[in-house]
Scaffold this motif. Sequence first.
Motif, short mmCIF file in Angstrom:
data_model
loop_
_atom_site.label_atom_id
_atom_site.label_comp_id
_atom_site.label_asym_id
_atom_site.label_seq_id
_atom_site.Cartn_x
_atom_site.Cartn_y
_atom_site.Cartn_z
N SER A 176 96.88 -6.63 -27.74
CA SER A 176 97.05 -7.99 -27.23
C SER A 176 97.20 -8.99 -28.38
O SER A 176 96.78 -8.72 -29.51
CB SER A 176 95.84 -8.38 -26.38
N PRO A 177 97.78 -10.16 -28.10
CA PRO A 177 97.88 -11.20 -29.13
C PRO A 177 96.51 -11.61 -29.67
O PRO A 177 96.38 -11.90 -30.85
CB PRO A 177 98.57 -12.36 -28.40
N ALA A 178 95.49 -11.64 -28.82
CA ALA A 178 94.14 -12.02 -29.27
C ALA A 178 93.62 -11.04 -30.31
O ALA A 178 93.04 -11.43 -31.32
CB ALA A 178 93.18 -12.10 -28.09
N ALA A 179 93.83 -9.76 -30.07
CA ALA A 179 93.38 -8.75 -31.04
C ALA A 179 94.15 -8.87 -32.34
O ALA A 179 93.57 -8.80 -33.43
CB ALA A 179 93.55 -7.35 -30.45
N ALA A 180 95.44 -9.10 -32.25
CA ALA A 180 96.27 -9.25 -33.46
C ALA A 180 95.80 -10.44 -34.29
O ALA A 180 95.70 -10.35 -35.53
CB ALA A 180 97.74 -9.39 -33.08
N ARG A 181 95.49 -11.57 -33.63
CA ARG A 181 95.00 -12.75 -34.37
C ARG A 181 93.70 -12.44 -35.10
O ARG A 181 93.54 -12.79 -36.27
CB ARG A 181 94.77 -13.92 -33.40
N MET A 182 92.78 -11.77 -34.41
CA MET A 182 91.50 -11.45 -35.03
C MET A 182 91.69 -10.51 -36.22
O MET A 182 91.13 -10.74 -37.29
CB MET A 182 90.58 -10.82 -33.99
N LEU A 183 92.50 -9.49 -36.05
CA LEU A 183 92.71 -8.53 -37.14
C LEU A 183 93.40 -9.17 -38.33
O LEU A 183 93.08 -8.87 -39.48
CB LEU A 183 93.48 -7.32 -36.61
N ARG A 184 94.33 -10.09 -38.08
CA ARG A 184 94.99 -10.80 -39.18
C ARG A 184 93.99 -11.63 -39.97
O ARG A 184 94.11 -11.75 -41.19
CB ARG A 184 96.12 -11.69 -38.65
#
Length: 192
Positions: A176-184
């Motif tokens: 999900s976009p939320a997971a991608a933001r957190m990982l970035r």
Amino acid sequence: MQNAKTNRRTVLALAAGATLALGAKGSSVFAQASGFAGKMGPFKPHPEPRPTPEISFQDADGRTLGLGDFRGRVVVLNYWATWCAPCVEEMPSLDRLQVQMGQAGVAVLAISVDRGGMRQVAPFFAANSLANLPVYLDPSGASMRAFAVRGLPTTMVIDPDGFERGRLEGAAAWDSPAAARMLRQYLSKKTI
């Protein structure tokens, strides 16, 4: 008398419903405060980075690996099993996450704790078209116990320096976009 019992049951049912709704709202608020909502679920960041235990697991070729082999990358460490329905639901999102963020410095380590090891996991990967995730195995479950995992699936996010930054218990949409933001954020060494 019957009417009083019916009214009492109705009041209790409404109170239980309100409690459940408040609990669901509370967890949703927590999820939003952590940057996650909807399918992602409540990722729980730790107030301070936690040292990770020394663990070992095997790859599909039987080689022994540890977290040190992935130092310098953000590790999404997931414990799962083929018999775990929420794990089965979650695995395609982990496979897609590996494609989406593998080149950016994220390593998805989905470690199976199936006792049958490769003989059980290889057919599962084939049947579910999981072509992007490497196979990692820990049939003894020792590495899972070292992390004090309470249930499956459980996923820890480990920063490039090898510290656990938080965890999520249960299935999640890791692509999900939320997971991608957190990982970035962890890739850039910012805290959330």
